[in-house]
Design an enzyme around this catalytic site. Structure first.
Site, PDB file in Angstrom:
ATOM      1  N   CYS A 158      32.916  45.491  24.042  1.00 37.40           N
ATOM      2  CA  CYS A 158      34.145  44.441  24.053  1.00 37.40           C
ATOM      3  C   CYS A 158      34.421  43.266  23.309  1.00 37.40           C
ATOM      4  CB  CYS A 158      34.860  44.485  25.571  1.00 37.40           C
ATOM      5  SG  CYS A 158      34.859  45.993  26.236  1.00 37.40           S
ATOM      6  N   HIS A 196      39.090  38.340  27.186  1.00 43.26           N
ATOM      7  CA  HIS A 196      39.462  39.828  27.227  1.00 43.26           C
ATOM      8  C   HIS A 196      40.083  40.513  28.076  1.00 43.26           C
ATOM      9  CE1 HIS A 196      38.060  43.971  26.879  1.00 43.26           C
ATOM     10  NE2 HIS A 196      37.067  43.831  27.726  1.00 43.26           N
ATOM     11  N   ASN A 256      42.734  47.849  29.099  1.00 42.56           N
ATOM     12  CA  ASN A 256      41.458  47.263  28.236  1.00 42.56           C
ATOM     13  C   ASN A 256      41.116  48.114  26.859  1.00 42.56           C
ATOM     14  OD1 ASN A 256      38.816  46.741  27.374  1.00 42.56           O
ATOM     15  ND2 ASN A 256      37.813  46.871  29.474  1.00 42.56           N
TER      16      ASN A 256
HETATM   17  O1  UT7 Z   1      35.304  45.842  29.284  1.00 42.06           O
HETATM   18  C1  UT7 Z   1      34.479  45.865  30.287  1.00 42.06           C
HETATM   19  C2  UT7 Z   1      34.883  47.117  31.166  1.00 42.06           C
HETATM   20  N1  UT7 Z   1      34.789  46.941  32.495  1.00 42.06           N
HETATM   21  C3  UT7 Z   1      35.351  46.357  33.182  1.00 42.06           C
HETATM   22  O2  UT7 Z   1      35.579  45.089  33.120  1.00 42.06           O
HETATM   23  C4  UT7 Z   1      35.280  46.718  34.555  1.00 42.06           C
HETATM   24  C5  UT7 Z   1      34.903  45.611  35.873  1.00 42.06           C
HETATM   25  N2  UT7 Z   1      35.269  45.955  37.109  1.00 42.06           N
HETATM   26  C6  UT7 Z   1      36.470  46.366  37.539  1.00 42.06           C
HETATM   27  O3  UT7 Z   1      37.323  46.115  36.995  1.00 42.06           O
HETATM   28  C7  UT7 Z   1      36.509  46.806  38.853  1.00 42.06           C
HETATM   29  O4  UT7 Z   1      35.276  46.817  39.649  1.00 42.06           O
HETATM   30  C8  UT7 Z   1      37.413  48.127  38.968  1.00 42.06           C
HETATM   31  C9  UT7 Z   1      38.699  48.053  38.835  1.00 42.06           C
HETATM   32  C10 UT7 Z   1      36.493  49.268  38.228  1.00 42.06           C
HETATM   33  C11 UT7 Z   1      37.202  48.720  40.385  1.00 42.06           C
HETATM   34  O5  UT7 Z   1      37.624  47.936  41.467  1.00 42.06           O
HETATM   35  P1  UT7 Z   1      36.884  47.366  42.735  1.00 42.06           P
HETATM   36  O6  UT7 Z   1      37.736  46.532  43.430  1.00 42.06           O
HETATM   37  O7  UT7 Z   1      35.511  47.156  42.360  1.00 42.06           O
HETATM   38  O8  UT7 Z   1      36.863  48.846  43.397  1.00 42.06           O
HETATM   39  P2  UT7 Z   1      35.599  49.861  43.856  1.00 42.06           P
HETATM   40  O9  UT7 Z   1      34.907  50.411  42.793  1.00 42.06           O
HETATM   41  O10 UT7 Z   1      34.695  49.086  44.873  1.00 42.06           O
HETATM   42  O11 UT7 Z   1      36.195  50.847  44.649  1.00 42.06           O
HETATM   43  C12 UT7 Z   1      36.958  50.788  45.620  1.00 42.06           C
HETATM   44  C13 UT7 Z   1      37.479  52.011  46.366  1.00 42.06           C
HETATM   45  C14 UT7 Z   1      36.504  53.345  46.401  1.00 42.06           C
HETATM   46  O12 UT7 Z   1      36.719  54.149  47.392  1.00 42.06           O
HETATM   47  P3  UT7 Z   1      35.757  54.100  48.578  1.00 42.06           P
HETATM   48  O13 UT7 Z   1      34.392  54.230  48.153  1.00 42.06           O
HETATM   49  O14 UT7 Z   1      36.034  52.526  49.240  1.00 42.06           O
HETATM   50  O15 UT7 Z   1      36.532  55.064  49.552  1.00 42.06           O
HETATM   51  C15 UT7 Z   1      36.803  53.933  44.891  1.00 42.06           C
HETATM   52  O16 UT7 Z   1      36.570  55.341  45.047  1.00 42.06           O
HETATM   53  O17 UT7 Z   1      38.415  52.546  45.523  1.00 42.06           O
HETATM   54  C16 UT7 Z   1      38.425  53.792  44.895  1.00 42.06           C
HETATM   55  N3  UT7 Z   1      39.014  53.928  43.690  1.00 42.06           N
HETATM   56  C17 UT7 Z   1      40.203  54.424  43.370  1.00 42.06           C
HETATM   57  N4  UT7 Z   1      41.082  54.748  44.302  1.00 42.06           N
HETATM   58  C18 UT7 Z   1      42.492  54.963  43.733  1.00 42.06           C
HETATM   59  C19 UT7 Z   1      38.139  53.892  42.486  1.00 42.06           C
HETATM   60  N5  UT7 Z   1      39.248  53.890  41.459  1.00 42.06           N
HETATM   61  C20 UT7 Z   1      40.271  54.153  42.140  1.00 42.06           C
HETATM   62  C21 UT7 Z   1      41.571  54.552  41.425  1.00 42.06           C
HETATM   63  N6  UT7 Z   1      42.678  54.833  42.358  1.00 42.06           N
HETATM   64  N7  UT7 Z   1      41.936  54.532  39.998  1.00 42.06           N
END
Ligand code: UT7
Length: 315
Positions: free
Chosen positions: A108, A242, A272
């Site tokens: 990215c 970004h 993204n």
């Molecule tokens: O260009 C670089 C590329 N990547 C990035 O910039 C990503 C950087 N990271 C992020 O943006 C965030 O970490 C995410 C958006 C990917 C995830 O957000 P988060 O607040 O860190 O959530 P998490 O991974 O801690 O997940 C929380 C919960 C989980 O459920 P449990 O284990 O608490 O029951 C996930 O399974 O949210 C769940 N979850 C979802 N629920 C509904 C993960 N994705 C989804 C979804 N819909 N799409």
């Protein structure tokens, strides 16, 4: 160098959070609050190379120069259908240029790394006009049954033409190997001699670790560019970051203690789009008349590797 033209192209298919909720265990509420994305453009019948060529043509038209005036083409790309030739050679043919071309894969952060390459070649006296095209289809990388990744991405191509000038004030890049945080593997053609196991693994991401890296790296890179030219965060008129997650953008904004108006976003309807994100945002802001000559712009991006970078330039 100086950015003298910009252009961008998005695929026509728009996928909303509601559409994703029909086949994934997710919701508009979750995606909006956790990422800021409401919808994204994804490739359907388009070819990425055609979008890249069109974005390049728009940037050349905006710059008022022809393809024959280009001395170098840099294309930033993570995946496309061709393993070879490089996308920049396809773009060269498509726009009718004849200069040397190079592809880079800095995830990215590709636009910032490409600007650094262009500026270094310019300072070495090797080039006058450079075309940078970031063309990305990250929607082709995750498993579309994996709600943790596929909801994040959108596709697109963004281009910029650079000409002679001293508008780029500072660029800082960094790389730190973290190959198990954000990665994907593809299986190559078998040979009679391959005995190791190879896998096709869709995009894997440790989201929270990437999030923390992004916030820390972006603030550090931005501050290093400012310090180099004795500027403060208040001197910057626009921060183009970004577009990976609105919460990442907000965290950087808070730690820089800057007002929201300085941080234009398009993540709401683009998602993204990997390295295309910065040049698409740049092009949209230019077209919206957001920049005045002399405005100071700080741009920052981060991605798999990890890699990150920031550039400070005058419009
Ligand atoms: O260009 C670089 C590329 N990547 C990035 O910039 C990503 C950087 N990271 C992020 O943006 C965030 O970490 C995410 C958006 C990917 C995830 O957000 P988060 O607040 O860190 O959530 P998490 O991974 O801690 O997940 C929380 C919960 C989980 O459920 P449990 O284990 O608490 O029951 C996930 O399974 O949210 C769940 N979850 C979802 N629920 C509904 C993960 N994705 C989804 C979804 N819909 N799409």
């Amino acid at each position: 160098m100086k950015i003298i033209g910009t252009g961008s192209v998005l695929p026509k298919k728009i996928v909303t959070n509601e559409m994703l909720s029909q086949f994934l265990d997710t919701s508009d509420e979750w995606i909006t609050t956790r990422t800021g994305v409401k919808s994204r453009h994804v490739i359907s019948d388009e070819k990425l190379e055609d979008m890249a060529i069109e974005a390049a043509q728009k940037a050349l038209a905006d710059a008022g120069i022809s393809a024959a005036d280009l001395d170098y083409i840099i294309c930033s790309n993570v995946v496309n259908e061709y393993i070879t030739p490089q996308l920049s050679c396809i773009i060269q043919g498509g726009i009718g240029a004849s200069c040397p071309c190079i592809d880079i894969n800095c995830a990215c952060a590709g636009f910032i790394f490409a600007l650094d390459l262009a500026e270094s070649h310019y300072k070495a006296g090797k080039v006058k006009n450079v075309l940078i095209v970031c063309a990305e289809e990250p929607s082709r990388m995750p498993d579309w049954a994996d709600r943790r990744t596929c909801v994040l991405f959108g596709d697109g191509a963004g281009a910029a033409v650079l000409g002679p000038g001293d508008n780029i004030k500072s660029i800082k890049l960094s790389s730190s190997s973290a190959t198990d945080r954000l990665w994907q593997m593809r299986r190559l053609q078998p040979t009679p001699f391959i005995t190791k196991e190879e896998e096709d693994v869709p995009l894997q991401m440790k989201g929270q670790e990437v999030f923390k890296f992004a916030v820390k790296a972006a603030e550090k890179d931005i501050r290093r560019t400012l310090e180099e030219v004795n500027c403060t965060p208040d001197d910057v008129d626009h921060y183009l970051l970004h577009q990976a997650n609105i919460r990442i953008i907000d965290s950087i904004r808070h730690s820089m203690e800057q007002p929201q108006e300085k941080f234009p976003t398009n993540i709401e309807d683009h998602g993204n789009s990997s390295s295309s994100s910065c040049p698409i945002l740049l092009d949209e802001c230019r077209k919206a008349g957001r920049f005045k000559p002399g405005d100071l712009i700080s741009m920052s991006a981060f991605g798999a590797g990890f890699v990150s970078g920031a550039v400070l330039f005058e419009w």
